[in-house]
Design an enzyme around this catalytic site. Structure first.
Site, PDB file in Angstrom:
ATOM      1  N   LYS A   1     -10.487  -5.887  10.077  1.00  0.00           N
ATOM      2  CA  LYS A   1     -11.478  -5.331   9.134  1.00  0.00           C
ATOM      3  C   LYS A   1     -12.906  -5.288   9.691  1.00  0.00           C
ATOM      4  O   LYS A   1     -13.700  -4.452   9.272  1.00  0.00           O
ATOM      5  CB  LYS A   1     -11.461  -6.116   7.813  1.00  0.00           C
ATOM      6  CG  LYS A   1     -10.222  -5.844   6.976  1.00  0.00           C
ATOM      7  CD  LYS A   1     -10.302  -6.521   5.617  1.00  0.00           C
ATOM      8  CE  LYS A   1      -9.010  -6.336   4.854  1.00  0.00           C
ATOM      9  NZ  LYS A   1      -9.064  -6.870   3.505  1.00  0.00           N
TER      10      LYS A   1
ATOM     11  N   THR B   1      -6.304  -3.651   7.487  1.00  0.00           N
ATOM     12  CA  THR B   1      -6.121  -5.004   6.959  1.00  0.00           C
ATOM     13  C   THR B   1      -6.270  -6.029   8.075  1.00  0.00           C
ATOM     14  O   THR B   1      -6.638  -5.697   9.211  1.00  0.00           O
ATOM     15  CB  THR B   1      -4.778  -5.123   6.188  1.00  0.00           C
ATOM     16  OG1 THR B   1      -4.768  -6.381   5.509  1.00  0.00           O
ATOM     17  CG2 THR B   1      -3.560  -5.020   7.088  1.00  0.00           C
TER      18      THR B   1
ATOM     19  N   SER C   1       0.804  -1.230   0.000  1.00  0.00           N
ATOM     20  CA  SER C   1       0.000   0.000   0.000  1.00  0.00           C
ATOM     21  C   SER C   1       0.842   1.288   0.000  1.00  0.00           C
ATOM     22  O   SER C   1       0.471   2.243  -0.695  1.00  0.00           O
ATOM     23  CB  SER C   1      -0.971  -0.013   1.175  1.00  0.00           C
ATOM     24  OG  SER C   1      -1.936  -1.001   0.955  1.00  0.00           O
TER      25      SER C   1
HETATM   26  P1  NAP Z   1     -10.251 -16.815   5.184  1.00  0.00           P
HETATM   27  O1  NAP Z   1     -11.341 -16.014   5.794  1.00  0.00           O
HETATM   28  O2  NAP Z   1      -9.203 -17.417   6.037  1.00  0.00           O
HETATM   29  O3  NAP Z   1     -10.968 -17.997   4.331  1.00  0.00           O
HETATM   30  C1  NAP Z   1     -10.203 -19.047   3.777  1.00  0.00           C
HETATM   31  C2  NAP Z   1     -11.049 -19.870   2.811  1.00  0.00           C
HETATM   32  O4  NAP Z   1     -10.183 -20.864   2.222  1.00  0.00           O
HETATM   33  C3  NAP Z   1     -12.194 -20.665   3.483  1.00  0.00           C
HETATM   34  O5  NAP Z   1     -13.256 -20.801   2.562  1.00  0.00           O
HETATM   35  C4  NAP Z   1     -11.547 -22.030   3.746  1.00  0.00           C
HETATM   36  O6  NAP Z   1     -12.455 -23.112   3.798  1.00  0.00           O
HETATM   37  C5  NAP Z   1     -10.706 -22.183   2.499  1.00  0.00           C
HETATM   38  N1  NAP Z   1      -9.594 -23.114   2.721  1.00  0.00           N
HETATM   39  C6  NAP Z   1      -8.467 -22.894   3.448  1.00  0.00           C
HETATM   40  N2  NAP Z   1      -7.668 -23.985   3.417  1.00  0.00           N
HETATM   41  C7  NAP Z   1      -8.324 -24.907   2.653  1.00  0.00           C
HETATM   42  C8  NAP Z   1      -8.013 -26.228   2.240  1.00  0.00           C
HETATM   43  N3  NAP Z   1      -6.869 -26.829   2.597  1.00  0.00           N
HETATM   44  N4  NAP Z   1      -8.890 -26.880   1.445  1.00  0.00           N
HETATM   45  C9  NAP Z   1     -10.062 -26.291   1.074  1.00  0.00           C
HETATM   46  N5  NAP Z   1     -10.403 -25.020   1.412  1.00  0.00           N
HETATM   47  C10 NAP Z   1      -9.556 -24.356   2.207  1.00  0.00           C
HETATM   48  O7  NAP Z   1      -9.450 -15.982   4.101  1.00  0.00           O
HETATM   49  P2  NAP Z   1      -9.967 -14.686   3.274  1.00  0.00           P
HETATM   50  O8  NAP Z   1      -9.663 -13.460   4.023  1.00  0.00           O
HETATM   51  O9  NAP Z   1     -11.354 -14.959   2.841  1.00  0.00           O
HETATM   52  O10 NAP Z   1      -8.966 -14.684   2.006  1.00  0.00           O
HETATM   53  C11 NAP Z   1      -9.058 -15.677   0.995  1.00  0.00           C
HETATM   54  C12 NAP Z   1      -7.994 -15.417  -0.070  1.00  0.00           C
HETATM   55  O11 NAP Z   1      -8.267 -14.186  -0.750  1.00  0.00           O
HETATM   56  C13 NAP Z   1      -6.582 -15.276   0.521  1.00  0.00           C
HETATM   57  O12 NAP Z   1      -5.708 -16.025  -0.274  1.00  0.00           O
HETATM   58  C14 NAP Z   1      -6.263 -13.805   0.392  1.00  0.00           C
HETATM   59  O13 NAP Z   1      -4.890 -13.580   0.183  1.00  0.00           O
HETATM   60  C15 NAP Z   1      -7.076 -13.414  -0.850  1.00  0.00           C
HETATM   61  N6  NAP Z   1      -7.419 -11.966  -0.864  1.00  0.00           N
HETATM   62  C16 NAP Z   1      -6.899 -11.194  -1.870  1.00  0.00           C
HETATM   63  C17 NAP Z   1      -7.187  -9.830  -1.920  1.00  0.00           C
HETATM   64  C18 NAP Z   1      -6.612  -8.971  -3.040  1.00  0.00           C
HETATM   65  O14 NAP Z   1      -6.565  -7.741  -2.908  1.00  0.00           O
HETATM   66  N7  NAP Z   1      -6.213  -9.553  -4.149  1.00  0.00           N
HETATM   67  C19 NAP Z   1      -8.015  -9.252  -0.938  1.00  0.00           C
HETATM   68  C20 NAP Z   1      -8.555 -10.082   0.070  1.00  0.00           C
HETATM   69  C21 NAP Z   1      -8.243 -11.452   0.097  1.00  0.00           C
HETATM   70  P3  NAP Z   1     -13.135 -23.561   5.213  1.00  0.00           P
HETATM   71  O15 NAP Z   1     -14.265 -22.592   5.435  1.00  0.00           O
HETATM   72  O16 NAP Z   1     -13.575 -24.944   4.959  1.00  0.00           O
HETATM   73  O17 NAP Z   1     -12.048 -23.459   6.256  1.00  0.00           O
END
Ligand code: NAP
Length: 289
Positions: free
Chosen positions: A70, A66, A22
């Site tokens: 959030k 972040t 950022s």
């Molecule tokens: P989160 O709340 O921790 O959610 C993680 C998700 O991944 C859940 O649906 C979880 O399933 C699933 N998961 C984790 N390990 C798994 C596995 N081994 N097998 C199957 N499913 C699995 O994370 P989040 O904040 O939503 O972020 C998700 C992704 O988006 C991250 O990689 C993050 O870096 C990315 N992101 C990118 C941006 C950007 O600006 N580009 C912004 C925000 C987020 P369960 O519910 O079954 O645990």
């Protein structure tokens, strides 16, 4: 750049903050647009509401928020934008007379990133992988922008059902259908926009993918992975191997920053400047596309 008595201070609160991109986004935009603003990371490990109060008393001009704060910052806000309120998470705080107003530019940034690739949500049917914070927000975004149906596939079916219920109640329509990861076979035949919002495939575990069955990728015309480290995830590779188009999430990160910058400074950032910042971000990450 000259820092003087009129310099506006913006920053990022979170934990951790040392790998954030950022400052690159905002300090570059400030310099290009001749705005007297500086952007710095602030590590906040606890008492986030007290930190917001302090930021307000210090008259900080704006903040990004972040992980893991959030949602926790919301009670400390004076006002909240309707989309952010529905999502239940904010990533941008704008200073107002009564305190900070919260927005969710992660989602408007995702929308703008998709638009820049010619991906539209209106009238689409979407397969959404994941039910975490990002996926939940994406489901609301889909509802706000005219998606007809969202098939939400998640490892934990119970969590998927809970998110589907929250989103459907929040939007007052039956938009989201929750499924397990293996239940994608229940999705009607056709070609879908698939948004990958799990953390599976994130570096260093970049050979992993949440669904590996090739048959799944026959259903995907376009894949958008929220992950941008690596820049060519296994999910993206599989989409492309089955004839689809695939994109990573770095432009989402760019545009969430651009939208925050616009809110703080009441300006419109030109596409030229946005893409110049994007080139710098790619350079910092050592990626070509
Ligand atoms: P989160 O709340 O921790 O959610 C993680 C998700 O991944 C859940 O649906 C979880 O399933 C699933 N998961 C984790 N390990 C798994 C596995 N081994 N097998 C199957 N499913 C699995 O994370 P989040 O904040 O939503 O972020 C998700 C992704 O988006 C991250 O990689 C993050 O870096 C990315 N992101 C990118 C941006 C950007 O600006 N580009 C912004 C925000 C987020 P369960 O519910 O079954 O645990």
């Amino acid at each position: 750049m000259v820092i003087d008595g009129k310099t506006k201070t913006c920053g990022l609160i979170g934990n951790p903050v040392e790998h954030t991109m950022s400052p690159l986004i905002h300090n570059t935009l400030a310099e290009k647009m001749g705005i007297n603003l500086v952007y710095v990371p602030f590590l906040v490990t606890e008492e986030v509401e007290t930190a917001i109060k302090g930021a307000s008393l210090l008259h900080l001009h704006g903040l990004n928020v972040t992980v893991p704060h959030k949602s926790a910052v919301i009670p400390a806000l004076a006002e909240i934008d309707p989309l952010a309120e529905k999502i239940g998470a904010v990533n941008t705080l704008v200073s107002t007379e009564g305190g900070f107003k919260g927005y969710n530019t992660d989602m408007t940034g995702l929308y703008r990133a998709m638009a820049s690739y010619g991906i539209s949500l209106e009238g689409e049917e979407v397969i959404l992988l994941g039910a975490g914070g990002a996926a939940r927000a994406v489901a609301f975004l889909c509802g706000f922008y005219g998606v007809k149906k969202v098939y939400l596939c998640n490892r934990s079916v119970e969590k998927g059902k809970l998110v589907a219920k929250e989103v459907n109640v929040g939007l007052e329509k039956e938009l989201v259908i929750p499924l397990g990861l293996e239940e994608y076979t229940k999705i009607p035949d056709g070609k879908y926009l698939c948004i990958q919002a799990t953390s599976v495939g994130l570096a260093p575990k970049d050979t992993e993918v949440v669904i590996s069955d090739p048959a799944f990728y026959e259903k995907v015309h376009t894949g958008f992975d929220l992950i941008y480290r690596p820049a060519n995830t296994r999910f993206m590779q599989l989409v492309k191997a089955h004839g689809g188009k695939a994109y990573h999430g770095l432009k989402m990160l760019l545009y969430q920053g651009v939208e925050a910058f616009e809110l703080w400074n009441q300006v419109k950032v030109s596409e030229k400047y946005a893409l110049e910042v994007y080139e710098k971000m790619k350079g910092a990450m050592g990626i070509e596309e």
